[in-house]
Design an enzyme around this catalytic site. Structure first.
Site, PDB file in Angstrom:
ATOM      1  N   HIS A  86       0.831  -1.204   0.000  1.00 56.08           N
ATOM      2  CA  HIS A  86       0.000   0.000   0.000  1.00 56.08           C
ATOM      3  C   HIS A  86       0.874   1.266   0.000  1.00 56.08           C
ATOM      4  O   HIS A  86       0.709   2.152  -0.838  1.00 56.08           O
ATOM      5  CB  HIS A  86      -0.920  -0.025   1.224  1.00 56.08           C
ATOM      6  N   GLU A  87       1.798   1.318   0.931  1.00 53.00           N
ATOM      7  CA  GLU A  87       2.669   2.497   1.034  1.00 53.00           C
ATOM      8  C   GLU A  87       3.600   2.618  -0.175  1.00 53.00           C
ATOM      9  O   GLU A  87       3.918   3.718  -0.615  1.00 53.00           O
ATOM     10  CB  GLU A  87       3.475   2.455   2.332  1.00 53.00           C
ATOM     11  N   HIS A 121       1.788   4.482  -2.882  1.00 49.91           N
ATOM     12  CA  HIS A 121       1.833   5.939  -2.675  1.00 49.91           C
ATOM     13  C   HIS A 121       3.192   6.498  -3.082  1.00 49.91           C
ATOM     14  O   HIS A 121       3.285   7.516  -3.774  1.00 49.91           O
ATOM     15  CB  HIS A 121       1.567   6.289  -1.206  1.00 49.91           C
TER      16      HIS A 121
END
Length: 181
Positions: free
Chosen positions: A21-22, A25
């Protein structure tokens, strides 16, 4: 002791989901020419960090969670350069914000295809061999048989098989077995 393995697996899967997820980003921020200063796996104090290519990578004490620090994204952040999140077009900002969820979706798709390719784990017992003259041979078991249940109770592992056989003490036992498909 056997109860600790599902907990470890859960922590590792959660860490994988958070890292992916990170990472989404971070990669979209870099693609949008936004400065990324830190990327961390875990939470709490950093126990190891290394700076590579202008980004400080951290491994933190608690293996739950993660973070990415993007210039100009925090309320008190004074980063005001052209590489600041604050100064980017709305579509770039939206892409950066949605990237984490997109990467988690892609991780799910990849895992589904991987499991479909390698097969889903089954909680059964595989008969690897049968000792000559043993009760298993007398019962007709053969190498390659898959035992699913004993006396109506589903087997999860070989320990369950041993436990059921030892508790039977000469009583009749009904097995659910698959042979050659």
């Amino acid at each position: 002791m056997e109860n600790i393995y599902p907990i470890i697996a859960l922590v590792l899967v959660f860490a994988l989901v958070v890292v992916v997820h990170e990472l989404g980003h971070m990669l979209f921020a870099l693609a949008g020419r936004v400065e990324v200063t830190d990327f961390g796996v875990g939470l709490g104090p950093s126990i190891f960090s290394k700076k590579l290519g202008g980004i400080r990578y951290h491994i933190c004490a608690l293996p739950l969670g993660g973070f990415v620090k993007i210039a100009g994204m925090e309320p008190g952040d004074t980063a005001d350069s052209m590489r600041s999140y604050r100064n980017k077009k709305p579509m770039t900002k939206i892409a950066i914000l949605c990237a984490g969820s997109l990467f988690n979706f892609l991780l799910g798709v990849i895992l589904i295809f991987a499991l479909a390719f390698i097969g889903f784990p089954r909680e059964v017992v595989l008969v690897r061999g049968v000792v000559k003259g043993s009760p298993a041979e007398e019962a007709g078991f053969q190498a390659g048989d898959v035992i699913y249940a004993i006396n109506g109770e589903r087997l999860k592992d070989e320990f369950g098989l041993r436990r059921a056989v030892s508790q039977a003490e000469g009583k009749r036992m009904d097995f659910v077995v698959e042979r050659l498909g």
